[in-house]
Scaffold this active site. Structure first.
Site, PDB file in Angstrom:
ATOM      1  CE1 TYR A 108      13.937 -21.512   1.840  1.00 44.30           C
ATOM      2  CE2 TYR A 108      14.398 -19.169   1.630  1.00 44.30           C
ATOM      3  CZ  TYR A 108      13.875 -20.340   1.113  1.00 44.30           C
ATOM      4  OH  TYR A 108      13.289 -20.343  -0.114  1.00 44.30           O
ATOM      5  CG  ASP A 146       7.970 -16.862  -1.583  1.00 43.14           C
ATOM      6  OD1 ASP A 146       7.386 -15.822  -1.218  1.00 43.14           O
ATOM      7  OD2 ASP A 146       9.070 -17.205  -1.135  1.00 43.14           O
ATOM      8  CG  ASP A 147      10.365 -18.624  -6.676  1.00 41.79           C
ATOM      9  OD1 ASP A 147      11.251 -18.487  -5.824  1.00 41.79           O
ATOM     10  OD2 ASP A 147       9.834 -19.716  -6.925  1.00 41.79           O
ATOM     11  CG  ASN A 158      18.620 -15.438  -2.100  1.00 41.63           C
ATOM     12  OD1 ASN A 158      19.362 -14.753  -1.429  1.00 41.63           O
ATOM     13  ND2 ASN A 158      17.297 -15.269  -2.113  1.00 41.63           N
ATOM     14  CD  GLU A 205       9.433 -21.155  -2.811  1.00 49.39           C
ATOM     15  OE1 GLU A 205      10.374 -20.342  -2.939  1.00 49.39           O
ATOM     16  OE2 GLU A 205       8.306 -20.829  -2.422  1.00 49.39           O
ATOM     17  CG  ASP A 206      13.069 -22.365  -5.734  1.00 46.42           C
ATOM     18  OD1 ASP A 206      12.809 -21.158  -5.891  1.00 46.42           O
ATOM     19  OD2 ASP A 206      13.856 -22.770  -4.863  1.00 46.42           O
ATOM     20  CE  LYS A 218      10.673 -20.067   0.053  1.00 43.61           C
ATOM     21  NZ  LYS A 218      10.619 -18.612  -0.056  1.00 43.61           N
ATOM     22  NE  ARG A 223      13.547 -19.998 -10.506  1.00 45.19           N
ATOM     23  CZ  ARG A 223      13.909 -19.288  -9.437  1.00 45.19           C
ATOM     24  NH1 ARG A 223      15.116 -18.787  -9.347  1.00 45.19           N
ATOM     25  NH2 ARG A 223      13.047 -19.094  -8.445  1.00 45.19           N
TER      26      ARG A 223
END
Length: 630
Positions: free
Chosen positions: A178, A344-345, A486, A321-322, A249, A231
């Site tokens: 990850y 999650d973000d 990150n 996610e993203d 993930k 993103r």
């Protein structure tokens, strides 16, 4: 005499002290005729399938049918299983099946029973020795991306060994599978692509998404991680190459949270990319077109969400996610009332950061309501964290949520978000537009707002300059500074910079890992506010309770459960997060707290509620240890 019967029956195992969550599911239909050959020559027998699920050979009864579903979790670790594929996997096929392959760990008896003689060298070694050898080999690689590729290759050839390796060396290998390495892997995904992982759903599949989902070989999916690649971490639009994120993930869902690999489905929705470099890259694997927006985008996402619910049911967890800010908030709001969804973000990051702040109170004293917060970054992560902090303050202090928000300030690319900008900012920023004169620079905002906590979610590296950190240190004896962006290259500052500029006084954590820092003869261990602390246990809690909707109180419960895992020895080292080496135990406790809250809120459907939720979580966790084959 041989009697055989197999059917699509519900196979459910229950052992003393076990939770049957992951050990029961609908077996796949057997082929029209299952050929079972017994003996040789004239004694060979071909039998047609009938209707039970066991094979009797003389006095021996072999349980199970097509694809035994027990033998994956910790509670059934010592029970022998049958390596079913469409039939019993054997010989060369067995060695090429990642779900059942054991490499040199096949015993002599298994080599005889499954026609492996001559296909393997004669030596038999243990799984522990395999782990030792692989770790030795991985450490020879000097380039992190090479380690990542080696790990992905292992996952595709020997699944249990991959997870055994990752679980037992989680602190060393988490940065490989990850962040930060997965970021580079996504950037170069087309170049390193060898075999597909997960489902790729593009605009070409519009109108056929349900059919595409049915192409996936596993039918009992419990967790889907989906991205549209717009993103990826702090790296921007990587289009179809964002698949590395869902794959990574879900590896952590299994390794850290114990969710069965066969219950996990990574998905990338490809609507194009606006990344010119990728569009001109001959190795790019996605659609070569500009990113679809508006109605075309919304219709594809809606078809996907509808198909997921139709194919997998009400209780499948979909983790966004993203996604870019302009879609992430809208999708969470739109589907949060009709599906079991989690971003999650927004929510995972918020929960883990809140846990760190609760732990940090041990160093600075008081309650969250006594502190003032300043964020650099007002996107998904920043506003998500801010809202959860406000919610926790509101609940603990019994004050209105609007009142709790007043001590939380956000800075975006145009400066401090204030009431005079309220009409021009995006809707998710409006709650944070407080009365104050406009301020452009972060260091000036620090001096004016006088925060006790500084949190970076900007995705822009080196923005916590020496002036900023020193200003925080002038205002606070122990400034709390969280540089969360990150990957490592995008972190607002390094651990060494934070401790040096604050004269060793900062309570510091980052999003990506940094090594311990020596300052004035003392070793300080920077915390890592990694979402991997939260989402695997959070997801496990939702699954084990059969929860049908996510509620904010579950996120608060997860934060409090994580904060409770810190011991005095951790505080002595300056840590605000527990070591990752105990992550499975931590995940089990988070899962139990989340499940308990789900039952309390009436959102759990798996009844009756287990008496000991921690034991239930631990017993149903996937175990990567090899099974003995019949």
């Amino acid at each position: 005499m041989i009697s055989l019967s197999l059917s699509s029956c519900l196979i459910k195992t229950s052992f003393p002290g076990s939770c049957t969550l992951f050990s029961s599911r609908q077996a796949k239909p057997a082929p029209a005729f299952l050929r079972v050959i017994a003996g040789e020559g004239p004694n060979q027998v071909l039998m047609e399938k009938t209707a039970s699920s066991e094979v009797s050979v003389g006095e021996t009864t072999v349980s199970g049918g097509v694809q035994d579903v027990y033998g994956e979790d910790a509670a059934t670790e010592d029970f022998p299983v049958t390596p079913w594929s469409l039939s019993v996997a054997s010989g060369y096929t067995l060695l090429r099946d990642p779900h059942h392959n054991k490499g040199l760990a096949f015993s002599d008896r298994e080599r005889d029973a499954h026609f492996l003689r001559g296909l393997l060298p004669p030596t038999v070694i243990s799984q522990d020795l395999q782990v030792k050898k692989l770790m030795h080999n991985l450490r020879q690689y000097q380039i992190p991306l090479q380690r990542y590729m080696a790990m992905m290759d292992l996952q595709e050839t020997n699944e249990r060994l991959f997870y055994k390796l990752l679980i037992e060396n989680v602190e060393e290998l988490l940065p490989v599978v990850y962040t930060p390495t997965v970021g580079e892997a996504c950037q170069k995904y087309g170049s390193i692509f060898l075999r597909p992982q997960g489902l790729f759903i593009s605009l070409k599949e519009k109108g056929k998404i349900l059919e595409v989902l049915r192409n996936w070989p596993e039918k009992n999916i419990q967790v889907i991680v989906v991205t549209d690649g717009e993103r990826i971490l702090g790296l921007g639009d990587l289009g179809c190459q964002g698949m590395g994120i869902p794959v990574g993930k879900l590896s952590l869902y299994t390794a850290l949270g114990g969710v069965r690999p066969s219950a996990c489905l990574p998905v990338t929705i490809d609507v194009g990319t606006n990344n010119e470099k990728l569009l001109n890259d001959e190795f790019y694997i996605g659609l070569r077109q500009r990113r679809a927006t508006g109605e075309e985008y919304s219709e594809l996402i809606h078809e996907f969400m509808t198909a997921v619910k139709q194919n997998y049911g009400e209780k499948v967890l979909v983790q966004f996610e993203d996604f870019a800010n302009h879609n992430a908030f809208d999708l969470l709001a739109k589907y949060g009332t009709t599906h079991l969804v989690f971003n999650d973000d927004i929510q995972g990051t918020a929960s883990v950061v809140l846990a760190g702040l609760i732990s940090a109170l041990k160093f600075v004293g008081g309650s969250l309501a006594d502190h003032r917060f300043l964020f650099l970054g007002a996107g998904e992560a920043g506003t998500g964290i801010a809202e959860l902090i406000a919610l926790e303050i509101s609940k603990k202090s019994k004050i209105p949520l609007e009142e709790a928000r007043k001590n939380i300030w956000l800075v975006d690319s145009k400066g401090l978000i204030v009431s005079s900008r309220k009409e021009s900012v995006q809707h998710f920023k409006k709650p944070w537009a407080h009365d104050h004169e406009p301020i452009k620079e972060l260091v000036d905002a620090v001096k004016a707002i006088k925060p006790t906590v500084l949190i970076g979610t900007s995705g822009v590296g080196r923005t916590f300059t020496q002036d900023v950190v020193e200003a925080m240190s002038d205002l606070n004896e122990k400034p709390i500074i969280l540089a969360l962006s990150n990957p490592t290259s995008q972190s607002e500052c390094t651990a060494e910079e934070a401790y040096t500029w604050s004269q060793g006084r900062a309570i510091f954590a980052t999003g990506s890992p940094f090594p311990p820092v020596e300052y004035n003869g003392k070793t300080i261990v920077p915390g890592q506010a990694n979402n991997a602390y939260i989402f695997p246990g959070f997801g496990l809690g939702l699954i084990m309770s059969g929860t049908i909707r996510v509620h904010d109180d579950m996120l608060l419960a997860a934060s409090e459960a994580l904060a409770e895992q810190l011991a005095e020895e951790h505080f002595e080292k300056g840590m605000i997060f527990p070591p990752f080496k105990n992550i499975r135990m931590i995940s089990a406790r988070i899962a139990a707290k989340v499940a308990s809250k789900a039952y309390e809120l009436g959102l759990a459907t798996r009844l009756p509620q287990p008496k000991d939720l921690v034991q239930c979580a631990e017993s149903c966790m996937y175990s990567p240890s090899y099974r003995s084959y019949r």
